[in-house]
Scaffold this active site. Structure first.
Site, PDB file in Angstrom:
ATOM      1  N   ASP A 194     -12.418   9.772  15.157  1.00  0.00           N
ATOM      2  CA  ASP A 194     -12.899   8.753  14.661  1.00  0.00           C
ATOM      3  C   ASP A 194     -12.124   7.391  14.981  1.00  0.00           C
ATOM      4  OD1 ASP A 194     -14.667   7.770  12.237  1.00  0.00           O
ATOM      5  OD2 ASP A 194     -12.730   6.949  11.734  1.00  0.00           O
TER       6      ASP A 194
ATOM      7  N   GLU B 204     -14.678   7.902  19.531  1.00  0.00           N
ATOM      8  CA  GLU B 204     -15.595   7.093  18.962  1.00  0.00           C
ATOM      9  C   GLU B 204     -14.845   5.779  19.569  1.00  0.00           C
ATOM     10  OE1 GLU B 204     -17.671   5.023  15.068  1.00  0.00           O
ATOM     11  OE2 GLU B 204     -15.298   5.467  15.142  1.00  0.00           O
TER      12      GLU B 204
HETATM   13  C1  GLC Z   1     -16.064   5.449  12.050  1.00  0.00           C
HETATM   14  C2  GLC Z   1     -17.113   5.963  11.172  1.00  0.00           C
HETATM   15  C3  GLC Z   1     -17.422   5.094  10.027  1.00  0.00           C
HETATM   16  C4  GLC Z   1     -16.121   4.852   9.245  1.00  0.00           C
HETATM   17  C5  GLC Z   1     -15.067   4.171  10.170  1.00  0.00           C
HETATM   18  C6  GLC Z   1     -13.848   4.450   9.145  1.00  0.00           C
HETATM   19  O1  GLC Z   1     -16.168   4.024  12.585  1.00  0.00           O
HETATM   20  O2  GLC Z   1     -18.224   6.159  12.121  1.00  0.00           O
HETATM   21  O3  GLC Z   1     -18.558   5.423   9.450  1.00  0.00           O
HETATM   22  O4  GLC Z   1     -16.694   4.065   8.087  1.00  0.00           O
HETATM   23  O5  GLC Z   1     -14.799   5.286  11.408  1.00  0.00           O
HETATM   24  O6  GLC Z   1     -13.384   5.676   9.070  1.00  0.00           O
END
Ligand code: GLC
Length: 719
Positions: free
Chosen positions: A368, A437
């Site tokens: 993440d 991500e």
């Molecule tokens: C990522 C997740 C999101 C979350 C953020 C903080 O972007 O996809 O849902 O709020 O990280 O962890």
């Protein structure tokens, strides 16, 4: 042409065309738009072998919204536990710590019953007559029961025509004896996600990406973790999780765990100790003194944040802790303090977390918020972005040159890569998947693939179709987005296509109701990994929420006037299973987010099982991914009809798949004669207009209704 390089585990572009794909000379000299043709992309997934994900469909489950069986209005994974599961959990905890010097995470090891006896003591008891007698009784009992069970099992197998020996075609799972029992016909005894595994498996997908189920105060619905090595009681417990993983493996499904290393919850023990400056946690988080610290103690003193950094969810990225007398950084909600990855102990702790879950059997991780892992050491102010419409206090207001995508991020990702690779090396040699991500420009995003023989992530998410695809899109824009990604990824990089996730609106609402099937066709037929957010297979839509119903911290921070512009709640509404109460999601009187009432109008699984539907089209598309045309065929995209009809072909040898999508609201007829490696006669395998399925068409004249999307085949056998 792409071939597998075994050393770097990547596909390498080569010049030969020995794969069997049609040679370049067969391509038209110009496209229908008169532009020079784009380079052919012959993607031959030769020997992808253990890298199962190269052709996988990954189904994202947002657990709060998938299936509630505890009747509290929130989805869960609850199951009853097994002693074998207990054992593998403590093993996972032990193994996670074995080669780390820093046992930062409490392990709760239990003493083994024989641990207090020395070897001599054990040997002395060996010839004691009582022990000898007991041994004989136990051994004979064991042999007799084994024989009885074996004979019984053989008799059952012989009498059951439904029994067979089978297993997935790779080394991950041992071949096992299966008896054909339709689990859907049995009373469902496993609740939560586990009860729905049969459904997921029947979709034909290969893996589940599970959004966080760790212990969490749920301020960001699981992305604020208070214990990386435990499951939140809302969802179940560690035994449930282990049982889920085991059952998934039995069904041939892989599990990708969502790991959040950038921040923890402020309720995590590490943070509580860091606030108190208890070692070794003092520097576990990013702490800084107030900008005006020199005025501390003066009357009316209000501590000022160290700089102008803004959180992704809006407002200052700094929160003051009066207990510690310092600010801590939070790039997301204030309940999500950023870990300090410049501290080697943090890195080590996070690697232990990875190992813990590898030992539990997960097949990979979605990491993440990767670019947020590091910030400028000097804490310099960020410049204004001068982006249109951005207002002070909103994340877009600044250009994040000091908090996003710093070079150190790549080093940490490489360490994570090494942790996964050395785990595979030490165990079963099967590579584990690492996904990053990253929301950034394509140019910056593809850097996370790594270079040459120094891979980083197996791939960063390709968010082009979620971030840049507009409502009622044109075919030429779709083509441009696809080409942009294919042209940017490094030689041999695994392409991937994300159509939606828990942070973005659903396809039906974001792109338009008319594009549900056509967009599924596109992502399912493009080479590489396809991601499906739960419910997209039945065409779920965003739900409307009032301000009072808003729970997403991003929505709440935006305030009553603006919450609907940024809230992620609408795309997170409960899965629509049937026409029963709450769409079959929950027996509760209320659910954590409202259920979209369109479940009463055919947007539910049960209904779509029994008629021509989005679900049926989705399943039929996945079947095509087993064909050589999909696995080995080249990719060619082209637009016709003045940029309104999108055409994509996957051709391998003399067989192929062709998607023809009229993206406009007008009737259209296209002449595809210029596609020289496509024969004249084609058969409609799939269409969002049922009456066209099975028809034979001539490529020189393909007539389509508004928004019609067809998949045409030649010489392709679909099982
Ligand atoms: C990522 C997740 C999101 C979350 C953020 C903080 O972007 O996809 O849902 O709020 O990280 O962890």
């Amino acid at each position: 042409m792409y071939k597998m390089d075994l050393r770097s585990r990547k596909l390498k572009r080569t010049n030969d065309s020995a794969s069997g794909s049609s040679p370049d000379k067969k391509r038209p000299v110009t496209s229908a738009q008169g532009e020079p043709p784009r380079p052919r992309r012959d993607l031959v997934v030769l020997d992808a072998g253990a890298q199962w994900w190269r052709s996988a469909v990954v189904y994202q489950v947002y657990p709060r919204s998938f299936k509630d069986t505890t009747a509290n209005g929130i989805g869960d994974i609850n199951v009853s536990s097994h002693s074998s599961v207990d054992r593998s959990i403590s093993k996972a905890a032990e193994m996670a710590s074995d080669d780390e010097n820093e046992p930062l995470l409490p392990l709760h090891k239990q003493a083994h019953p024989l641990q207090s006896l020395s070897l001599d003591e054990v040997l002395q008891t060996e010839n004691d007559p009582d022990w000898v007698r007991l041994r004989i009784i136990v051994m004979s009992g064991a042999v007799l029961s084994w024989l009885a069970m074996f004979c019984g099992a053989m008799a059952i197998v012989a009498a059951s025509p439904g029994c067979f020996i089978e297993g997935p075609d790779d080394a991950l799972f041992p071949k096992v004896v299966f008896c054909k029992i339709d689990l859907l016909q049995q009373p469902v005894s496993q609740p939560g996600i586990r009860s729905q595994l049969q459904y997921i498996s029947k979709l034909g997908v290969n893996a589940i990406w599970l959004s966080p189920v760790f212990k969490s105060p749920m301020k960001d619905f699981g992305y604020d973790i208070s214990d990386y090595r435990d499951i939140d009681p809302i969802f179940g417990n560690l035994k449930d999780m282990k049982a889920l993983i085991d059952e998934m493996h039995f069904l041939g499904l892989r599990l990708i765990l969502d790991l959040v290393p950038n921040h923890t919850s402020n309720m995590h023990e590490w943070f509580k100790m860091s606030v108190k400056k208890e070692e070794p946690f003092t520097d576990f988080y990013v702490w800084a003194k107030p900008k005006n610290v020199s005025e501390a103690g003066k009357e009316g003193y209000v501590p000022q944040p160290p700089n102008n950094w803004i959180s992704v969810f809006g407002g200052s990225a700094w929160e003051y802790s009066s207990e510690r007398g310092e600010f801590y950084l939070h790039q997301f909600a204030k309940d999500q303090p950023d870990l300090n990855f410049r501290n080697p102990r943090v890195v080590s702790a996070m690697k232990q977390v990875l190992k813990f879950w590898l030992n539990m059997g997960v097949d990979g991780f979605r990491i993440d918020a990767v670019p947020h892992l590091f910030e400028d050491l000097q804490l310099r102010d960020e410049p204004h972005s001068h982006k249109e419409d951005s207002k002070a206090g909103q994340y877009d207001f600044l250009d994040h040159i000091y908090t996003h995508g710093l070079p150190e991020v790549f080093d940490i990702m490489k360490e994570f890569r090494n942790t996964l690779d050395s785990y595979s090396e030490k165990t079963d040699k099967i590579p584990r998947l690492l996904i990053a991500e990253v929301y950034d420009t394509v140019e910056n995003t593809v850097k996370y693939y790594g270079e040459g023989d120094q891979p980083i992530a197996d791939f960063p998410f390709n968010f082009l179709l979620v971030s840049e695809m507009e409502r009622n899109p044109r075919a030429d824009h779709l083509k441009e987005l696809i080409d942009r990604w294919m042209d940017a990824i490094p030689t041999g990089g695994c392409p991937n296509w994300v159509l939606g996730n828990h942070d973005k609106g659903r396809v039906a609402s974001r792109i338009g109701l008319n594009y549900i099937d056509s967009m599924n066709m596109v992502v399912m037929l493009l080479p590489g990994v396809a991601f499906t957010y739960y419910g997209e297979e039945i065409g779920m839509e965003d739900v409307n929420l009032s301000w009072d119903q808003t729970v997403d911290p991003a929505g709440i921070n935006a305030g009553q006037e603006n919450y609907m512009k940024v809230s992620r709640d609408p795309a997170r509404s409960p899965m629509q299973w049937s026409i029963n109460k709450n769409a079959g999601f929950s027996e509760s009187s209320s659910t954590w987010l409202p259920v979209n009432q369109n479940y009463l109008n055919g947007i539910n699984v049960e209904d779509q099982e029994h008629r021509f539907s989005h679900l049926q089209i989705y399943r039929s598309l996945i079947k095509l991914r087993k064909t050589d045309a999909f696995l080995k065929g080249g990719l060619h995209t082209e637009v016709f009809n003045d940029g309104k009809t999108f055409v994509m072909s996957r051709v391998f040898g003399d067989s192929g798949i062709l998607a023809v999508i009229n993206m406009s609201n007008e009737r259209a007829s296209v002449d595809l004669s210029s596609l020289s490696d496509v024969p004249d006669e084609l058969t409609v395998y799939l269409s969002n207009r049922q009456e066209f399925i099975g028809k034979s068409l001539n490529k020189s004249s393909i007539g389509q209704s508004p928004y019609q999307a067809d998949v045409l085949l030649f010489k392709v056998d679909v099982e």
